[in-house]
Design a protein around this motif. Structure first.
Motif, short mmCIF file in Angstrom:
data_model
loop_
_atom_site.label_atom_id
_atom_site.label_comp_id
_atom_site.label_asym_id
_atom_site.label_seq_id
_atom_site.Cartn_x
_atom_site.Cartn_y
_atom_site.Cartn_z
N CYS A 154 -9.26 0.73 -2.10
CA CYS A 154 -7.96 0.52 -2.11
C CYS A 154 -7.38 -0.17 -3.25
O CYS A 154 -7.87 -1.44 -3.26
CB CYS A 154 -7.34 -0.02 -0.71
N CYS A 159 -6.63 -6.65 -1.36
CA CYS A 159 -7.14 -5.61 -0.26
C CYS A 159 -8.59 -5.15 -0.55
O CYS A 159 -9.48 -5.93 0.30
CB CYS A 159 -6.28 -4.29 0.02
N CYS A 173 -5.57 2.32 1.29
CA CYS A 173 -6.37 2.09 2.74
C CYS A 173 -5.43 2.67 4.03
O CYS A 173 -5.86 3.29 4.79
CB CYS A 173 -6.93 0.84 3.14
N CYS A 178 -0.60 -1.48 2.58
CA CYS A 178 -0.83 -1.60 1.10
C CYS A 178 0.02 -0.53 0.55
O CYS A 178 0.90 -0.61 -0.54
CB CYS A 178 -2.16 -1.15 0.67
ZN LIG Z 1 -5.41 -1.64 1.04
#
Ligand SMILES: [Zn+2]
Length: 197
Positions: A154, A159, A173, A178
């Motif tokens: 991701c 993240c 993700c 995100c």
């Molecule tokens: Zn993410």
């Protein structure tokens, strides 16, 4: 972050293990988002992913095992990312994975999985069970080229979660976290640009 509530979206046990924390671009875990900090968090995470039956497993603090799992995590992540991208994985991380898998296989018993397949398994009260099952899953993923090339990182800031991009179209993700943060940033950037022009 708690093992009971952390999202499981990797699509493979070893990827969910890598996602038990958030990551910097330097493959370092971000402590405030780490679900494996407390002495009992490993067994709790094992229950969460269904490796350890509820009510079994040792609750006691096994500091050495937690440290070993936390050492394995960035190594495993680094090897998976490099291999998925066709790059040479870091040698020290490959050594640790190989060593851990050898240790896991030596302690395992070949057991029917229930669907006709036989897999390595470990007793629930073996504190190494989570680490061993995770490394065995990683070795299986690394041996499976069509799945391995689907391992995706991701791109969300801080993240770094891994998932199997089975559709080939998934970028984040999670669109809810995100994905929407990135959309928001892009929107603000656009507004700023409009305001200044
Ligand atoms: Zn993410």
């Amino acid at each position: 972050m708690q093992p009971e509530t952390i999202k499981l979206m990797g699509g493979a046990l070893c990827l969910d293990f890598a996602n038990s924390t958030d990551w910097t671009a330097e493959n370092e875990s971000i402590e405030v988002e780490d679900a494996l900090l407390e002495s009992d968090s490993l067994v709790r995470w094992g229950r969460r992913v269904g490796l350890i039956a509820a009510g079994s497993g040792r609750d006691g603090a096994i500091a050495a095992e937690l440290a070993a799992a936390r050492e394995l995590r960035p190594a495993l992540r680094g090897v998976l990312i490099a291999a998925a991208h066709g790059d040479a994985p870091p040698g020290a991380a490959v050594d640790l994975l190989t060593r851990t898998y050898a240790e896991a296989a030596a302690a395992a018993r070949l057991t029917p999985r229930g669907d006709g397949a036989y897999v390595l398994d470990w007793p629930d009260d073996d504190p190494r069970k989570v680490r061993f099952a995770v490394v065995a899953d990683a070795i299986a993923l690394l041996a499976d080229a069509p799945r391995l090339v689907r391992v995706h990182v991701c791109p969300g800031r801080d993240c770094g979660w891994l998932f199997l991009n089975t559709s080939g179209r998934q970028r984040w993700c999670s669109m809810a976290t995100c994905g929407s943060r990135a959309k928001m940033r892009a929107m603000y950037a656009r507004r700023r640009a409009e305001a200044s022009s």
